[in-house]
Every structure is written in structure tokens, then in C-alpha cells.
Motif scaffolding. Structure first.
Motif, PDB file in Angstrom:
ATOM      1  N   TYR A 113     -18.877 -28.768 -45.531  1.00  0.00           N
ATOM      2  CA  TYR A 113     -19.210 -28.341 -44.175  1.00  0.00           C
ATOM      3  C   TYR A 113     -20.231 -27.210 -44.196  1.00  0.00           C
ATOM      4  CZ  TYR A 113     -18.818 -25.417 -40.054  1.00  0.00           C
ATOM      5  OH  TYR A 113     -19.113 -24.619 -38.976  1.00  0.00           O
ATOM      6  N   ALA A 114     -20.045 -26.250 -45.112  1.00  0.00           N
ATOM      7  CA  ALA A 114     -20.994 -25.135 -45.217  1.00  0.00           C
ATOM      8  C   ALA A 114     -22.385 -25.637 -45.574  1.00  0.00           C
ATOM      9  CB  ALA A 114     -20.505 -24.134 -46.260  1.00  0.00           C
ATOM     10  N   ALA A 115     -22.462 -26.658 -46.456  1.00  0.00           N
ATOM     11  CA  ALA A 115     -23.772 -27.214 -46.819  1.00  0.00           C
ATOM     12  C   ALA A 115     -24.362 -28.026 -45.674  1.00  0.00           C
ATOM     13  CB  ALA A 115     -23.633 -28.073 -48.074  1.00  0.00           C
ATOM     14  N   ALA A 116     -23.530 -28.817 -44.980  1.00  0.00           N
ATOM     15  CA  ALA A 116     -24.031 -29.647 -43.882  1.00  0.00           C
ATOM     16  C   ALA A 116     -24.476 -28.796 -42.701  1.00  0.00           C
ATOM     17  CB  ALA A 116     -22.951 -30.631 -43.446  1.00  0.00           C
ATOM     18  N   ASN A 132     -32.970 -47.277 -42.094  1.00  0.00           N
ATOM     19  CA  ASN A 132     -31.741 -47.431 -41.326  1.00  0.00           C
ATOM     20  C   ASN A 132     -30.851 -46.206 -41.515  1.00  0.00           C
ATOM     21  OD1 ASN A 132     -30.480 -47.760 -43.865  1.00  0.00           O
ATOM     22  ND2 ASN A 132     -30.767 -49.981 -43.778  1.00  0.00           N
ATOM     23  N   SER A 133     -29.733 -46.185 -40.804  1.00  0.00           N
ATOM     24  CA  SER A 133     -28.870 -45.001 -40.831  1.00  0.00           C
ATOM     25  C   SER A 133     -28.271 -44.759 -42.210  1.00  0.00           C
ATOM     26  CB  SER A 133     -27.751 -45.146 -39.792  1.00  0.00           C
ATOM     27  OG  SER A 133     -28.298 -45.248 -38.488  1.00  0.00           O
ATOM     28  N   LEU A 134     -27.805 -45.839 -42.864  1.00  0.00           N
ATOM     29  CA  LEU A 134     -27.218 -45.680 -44.188  1.00  0.00           C
ATOM     30  C   LEU A 134     -28.260 -45.238 -45.204  1.00  0.00           C
ATOM     31  CD1 LEU A 134     -24.770 -48.732 -44.386  1.00  0.00           C
ATOM     32  CD2 LEU A 134     -24.214 -46.321 -44.013  1.00  0.00           C
ATOM     33  N   GLY A 135     -29.461 -45.810 -45.113  1.00  0.00           N
ATOM     34  CA  GLY A 135     -30.529 -45.409 -46.020  1.00  0.00           C
ATOM     35  C   GLY A 135     -30.920 -43.954 -45.836  1.00  0.00           C
ATOM     36  N   ALA A 136     -30.963 -43.496 -44.581  1.00  0.00           N
ATOM     37  CA  ALA A 136     -31.289 -42.097 -44.319  1.00  0.00           C
ATOM     38  C   ALA A 136     -30.212 -41.167 -44.858  1.00  0.00           C
ATOM     39  CB  ALA A 136     -31.480 -41.885 -42.821  1.00  0.00           C
ATOM     40  N   MET A 137     -28.955 -41.581 -44.708  1.00  0.00           N
ATOM     41  CA  MET A 137     -27.874 -40.760 -45.235  1.00  0.00           C
ATOM     42  C   MET A 137     -27.961 -40.679 -46.761  1.00  0.00           C
ATOM     43  SD  MET A 137     -25.883 -39.568 -42.785  1.00  0.00           S
ATOM     44  CE  MET A 137     -24.288 -39.321 -43.539  1.00  0.00           C
ATOM     45  N   TYR A 138     -28.258 -41.807 -47.412  1.00  0.00           N
ATOM     46  CA  TYR A 138     -28.280 -41.837 -48.873  1.00  0.00           C
ATOM     47  C   TYR A 138     -29.487 -41.101 -49.429  1.00  0.00           C
ATOM     48  CZ  TYR A 138     -28.575 -43.699 -53.609  1.00  0.00           C
ATOM     49  OH  TYR A 138     -28.684 -43.821 -54.967  1.00  0.00           O
ATOM     50  N   ARG A 139     -30.655 -41.265 -48.801  1.00  0.00           N
ATOM     51  CA  ARG A 139     -31.888 -40.695 -49.341  1.00  0.00           C
ATOM     52  C   ARG A 139     -32.155 -39.268 -48.863  1.00  0.00           C
ATOM     53  NH1 ARG A 139     -35.553 -44.373 -51.514  1.00  0.00           N
ATOM     54  NH2 ARG A 139     -34.908 -46.564 -51.378  1.00  0.00           N
ATOM     55  N   ILE A 140     -31.626 -38.900 -47.705  1.00  0.00           N
ATOM     56  CA  ILE A 140     -31.966 -37.605 -47.120  1.00  0.00           C
ATOM     57  C   ILE A 140     -30.758 -36.672 -47.078  1.00  0.00           C
ATOM     58  CG2 ILE A 140     -32.962 -36.421 -45.141  1.00  0.00           C
ATOM     59  CD1 ILE A 140     -34.907 -38.284 -46.533  1.00  0.00           C
ATOM     60  N   PHE A 141     -29.656 -37.131 -46.471  1.00  0.00           N
ATOM     61  CA  PHE A 141     -28.526 -36.235 -46.233  1.00  0.00           C
ATOM     62  C   PHE A 141     -27.812 -35.862 -47.526  1.00  0.00           C
ATOM     63  CE2 PHE A 141     -23.998 -35.581 -45.126  1.00  0.00           C
ATOM     64  CZ  PHE A 141     -24.146 -34.427 -44.368  1.00  0.00           C
ATOM     65  N   ILE A 142     -27.459 -36.868 -48.344  1.00  0.00           N
ATOM     66  CA  ILE A 142     -26.710 -36.583 -49.568  1.00  0.00           C
ATOM     67  C   ILE A 142     -27.503 -35.684 -50.522  1.00  0.00           C
ATOM     68  CG2 ILE A 142     -25.692 -37.630 -51.639  1.00  0.00           C
ATOM     69  CD1 ILE A 142     -24.727 -39.900 -49.919  1.00  0.00           C
ATOM     70  N   PRO A 143     -28.808 -35.959 -50.798  1.00  0.00           N
ATOM     71  CA  PRO A 143     -29.561 -34.992 -51.626  1.00  0.00           C
ATOM     72  C   PRO A 143     -29.678 -33.617 -50.976  1.00  0.00           C
ATOM     73  CG  PRO A 143     -30.697 -37.112 -51.556  1.00  0.00           C
ATOM     74  CD  PRO A 143     -29.608 -37.180 -50.539  1.00  0.00           C
ATOM     75  N   GLY A 144     -29.699 -33.572 -49.644  1.00  0.00           N
ATOM     76  CA  GLY A 144     -29.828 -32.289 -48.963  1.00  0.00           C
ATOM     77  C   GLY A 144     -28.600 -31.415 -49.080  1.00  0.00           C
ATOM     78  N   ILE A 145     -27.428 -32.037 -49.309  1.00  0.00           N
ATOM     79  CA  ILE A 145     -26.201 -31.251 -49.465  1.00  0.00           C
ATOM     80  C   ILE A 145     -25.683 -31.349 -50.903  1.00  0.00           C
ATOM     81  CG2 ILE A 145     -25.566 -31.550 -47.039  1.00  0.00           C
ATOM     82  CD1 ILE A 145     -23.497 -33.636 -48.007  1.00  0.00           C
ATOM     83  N   SER A 146     -26.586 -31.613 -51.847  1.00  0.00           N
ATOM     84  CA  SER A 146     -26.167 -31.830 -53.235  1.00  0.00           C
ATOM     85  C   SER A 146     -25.460 -30.606 -53.812  1.00  0.00           C
ATOM     86  CB  SER A 146     -27.372 -32.204 -54.101  1.00  0.00           C
ATOM     87  OG  SER A 146     -28.347 -31.170 -54.059  1.00  0.00           O
ATOM     88  N   ARG A 147     -25.926 -29.419 -53.464  1.00  0.00           N
ATOM     89  CA  ARG A 147     -25.260 -28.213 -53.973  1.00  0.00           C
ATOM     90  C   ARG A 147     -23.835 -28.105 -53.441  1.00  0.00           C
ATOM     91  NH1 ARG A 147     -29.723 -23.299 -54.135  1.00  0.00           N
ATOM     92  NH2 ARG A 147     -31.189 -24.336 -55.563  1.00  0.00           N
ATOM     93  N   GLY A 148     -23.652 -28.462 -52.186  1.00  0.00           N
ATOM     94  CA  GLY A 148     -22.305 -28.473 -51.636  1.00  0.00           C
ATOM     95  C   GLY A 148     -21.425 -29.501 -52.308  1.00  0.00           C
ATOM     96  N   LEU A 149     -22.009 -30.653 -52.664  1.00  0.00           N
ATOM     97  CA  LEU A 149     -21.246 -31.677 -53.382  1.00  0.00           C
ATOM     98  C   LEU A 149     -20.817 -31.183 -54.750  1.00  0.00           C
ATOM     99  CD1 LEU A 149     -23.275 -34.914 -52.510  1.00  0.00           C
ATOM    100  CD2 LEU A 149     -20.893 -34.460 -51.924  1.00  0.00           C
ATOM    101  N   VAL A 150     -21.728 -30.512 -55.454  1.00  0.00           N
ATOM    102  CA  VAL A 150     -21.387 -29.984 -56.780  1.00  0.00           C
ATOM    103  C   VAL A 150     -20.279 -28.937 -56.663  1.00  0.00           C
ATOM    104  CG1 VAL A 150     -22.258 -28.691 -58.750  1.00  0.00           C
ATOM    105  CG2 VAL A 150     -23.668 -30.470 -57.716  1.00  0.00           C
ATOM    106  N   THR A 151     -20.410 -28.033 -55.691  1.00  0.00           N
ATOM    107  CA  THR A 151     -19.393 -27.001 -55.508  1.00  0.00           C
ATOM    108  C   THR A 151     -18.045 -27.616 -55.160  1.00  0.00           C
ATOM    109  OG1 THR A 151     -21.100 -25.464 -54.737  1.00  0.00           O
ATOM    110  CG2 THR A 151     -18.819 -24.922 -54.222  1.00  0.00           C
ATOM    111  N   ALA A 152     -18.051 -28.576 -54.234  1.00  0.00           N
ATOM    112  CA  ALA A 152     -16.796 -29.220 -53.845  1.00  0.00           C
ATOM    113  C   ALA A 152     -16.187 -29.975 -55.016  1.00  0.00           C
ATOM    114  CB  ALA A 152     -17.042 -30.165 -52.672  1.00  0.00           C
TER     115      ALA A 152
END
Length: 298
Positions: free
Chosen positions: A173-176, A193-213
Motif C-alpha cells: 500500500y505504501a508503494a502503491a 489492455n488493463s492486464l498488460g498495463a498492470m504487468y508492464r507498468i504497475f508491478i515494476p513501479g511498486i517493485s521495491r514494495g514487493l521486495v520489502t513485502a
């Protein structure tokens, strides 16, 4: 002293308390643990004199690889499930109305108000033979009358996900919350499409939050012993259970230190493997060939 040296000295002075804390309470105990693993056990529950490799040779016991493997796969799967649940939750928390956001965040934090042991005991009652959850599943025909839910690897996985899920939701949440959601709209305007945007843009954009979590969930899961002890039973032991057994029951500190050293090496190896994989992906993405292909297929 010029300005750059003065700024560097100020940074060192500010970092010195944290560095001293890590050295005294993390590095020194870890080195002591590795050292004790090479000492013999004392008959009275202490640490014997001299040095020996016998404790490490005893780790070749056929039971230990199975326990290590069970610990790793349960922890990795629990971490993956927590991340899979937390990503959409973090996304929704960052997009909803702030008035509703505070109430949902309160629901995420509420489990911390109850003692950890009480929550695990509650799940033990729920999964028991006469528990409400199991009775509901039997009534729906999803499980048989004689199929147990308690004292299984599935029970351990379920309770681990429940207890560690908030540790994944909060960093994501803090990363998003800091993510620029206009990038998703721009990607959709460019044909994604929405899934492609989430995979290519959103997930890399919160990668630090993913690593921390991932770290905040994986490390406690690897060292967990209360959950396997209460809902897993003797057939679902993890490394934490064996360490607690050697410390409190058998009073064999060198063997407990050896297992703790193995657990530490496993955690460090997993983190290094992930960091190397991430660096390789970053290098491959920065090469002209991969950049050209990405532009063609995006």
C-alpha cells in the motif's frame, strides 16, 4: 575541511548509532551462533570445550533434508499467496476514497490488537474436528467426514498466510500510494489492455514494495515454530520446531545453533539469488537489443 568531506562525516555520524546497533545485536550474535555450531555439547545443557565437526556431520540425518524442504516450500508458497492477495488490496487502497481508506486500513491492522498466540489457538479451534469452518466445508460437500484439516501442511499454510498477510499489505500500500496512476491511463491510451498495463507498468513501479513485502513475510515464515507446533503436528515439523526442541527439551545448544546457521544460510541464499536475478533482468532490459524488442512487442 571542505563541504563534501563535512557532509560525508555528518552522514557517518548519523548512521553510526544504527550501524552500532546492527553490529552489536545482529552481526555479533550471528557470528556467535556460527561459532557455537562448531563446539561440542555439554552433558549439562551448556557448551563444551574445544572444537568439533560432529554437530555438522549430524546434520546429514535423513530427517533434516525433509524438514528443510518443508520449511522452504511452505514459506515460499505462503509468501507468494500473501503477495498475490496484497497487490490488488494495495492497488484498491491507493485508489479509493480516503474516507473509506482509513477504515479498511483499520481492518488490516486490527489483528495486531490480539495476541499472536490467541489468534493461532483460534484457528486451531476453527480447524478442529468440531470446528465451524470444517463443519461448513463438510456440509457443503467440499470435504469428507473423515478428512482432517488440522495437523496438516495445508493448515500451516492457511494460518501462515492469515498471520503474515498484513506484513505484505502495508508495504505494498505504501508503494502503491506513491505510484503515478496516470501512467496506467497513458498505457491504455497507447493500446495496452488493463492486464498488460498492470504487468508492464504497475508491478515494476511498486517493485521495491514487493521486495520489502516479500522479505517481511518470507523471513518470519522460515523461522516460524508456533504455527507448525499448534496446527501442524509432529508430521509437519519445520526448522523452527527442531531448534526449539534442541534448546528447551534436549538442551543441545550446538545442534540448535547448527540448524539456526542452516536457516540463516538459506535465507541469505534466497535473498542473494533474488537480487542477482533482479540485477540480470535490469542489465538485460538496458541492453539495446532487449530495448528494441520490448518496443516492438509492447
Amino acid at each position: 575541511m571542505n563541504g563534501s568531506k563535512r557532509a560525508r562525516l555528518r552522514e557517518w555520524l548519523l548512521s553510526l548509532p544504527s550501524l552500532a546497533w546492527l553490529i552489536v545485536f545482529l552481526l555479533v550474535p550471528t557470528l556467535m551462533m556460527f561459532a557455537i555450531a562448531f563446539r561440542p555439547a555439554d552433558p549439562y545443557g551448556g557448551i563444551g570445550q574445544g572444537w568439533t565437526l560432529e554437530t555438522l556431520f549430524n546434520m546429514a540425518n535423513p530427517n533434516y533434508p525433509a524438514i528443510v524442504w518443508r520449511t522452504i516450500w511452505l514459506s515460499v508458497v505462503a509468501t507468494a499467496i500473501c503477495l498475490a492477495i496484497s497487490m490488488p488490496v494495495g492497488y484498491c487502497l491507493a485508489r479509493i476514497n480516503p474516507r473509506w481508506r482509513q477504515w479498511i486500513m483499520l481492518l488490516v491492522v486490527v489483528p495486531f490488537w490480539t495476541n499472536f498466540l490467541i489468534r493461532v489457538f483460534a484457528w486451531k479451534s476453527i480447524l478442529a474436528t468440531g470446528g465451524s469452518f470444517r463443519s461448513t466445508l463438510v456440509w457443503l460437500g467440499l470435504i469428507g467426514e473423515d478428512q482432517p484439516l488440522l495437523y496438516t501442511s495445508g493448515a500451516i499454510l492457511l494460518v501462515m498466510v492469515y498471520t503474515h498477510l498484513p506484513f505484505a499489505i502495508l508495504p505494498l500500500y505504501a508503494a502503491a500510494e506513491k505510484f503515478d496512476f496516470s501512467l496506467l491511463e497513458a498505457a491504455r491510451d497507447l493500446g495496452s489492455n488493463s492486464l498488460g498495463a498492470m504487468y508492464r507498468i504497475f508491478i515494476p513501479g511498486i517493485s521495491r514494495g514487493l521486495v520489502t513485502a516479500g522479505i517481511m513475510v518470507l523471513v518470519p515464515c522460515l523461522g516460524s515454530y508456533v504455527i507448525p507446533d499448534l496446527v501442524g503436528g509432529a508430521s509437519s515439523e519445520m526448522i523452527g520446531n527442531k531448534i526449539a526442541q534442541y534448546v528447551y527439551t534436549e538442551r543441545n545448544l550446538p545442534r540448535a545453533s547448527a540448524l539456526s546457521a542452516i536457516l540463516t544460510v538459506v535465507v541469505v541464499a534466497l535473498l542473494l539469488a533474488f537480487l542477482l536475478w533482479r540485477r540480470k533482468r535490469a542489465v538485460d532490459r538496458d541492453t539495446p537489443e532487449s530495448a528494441g524488442q520490448e518496443g516492438i512487442f509492447s
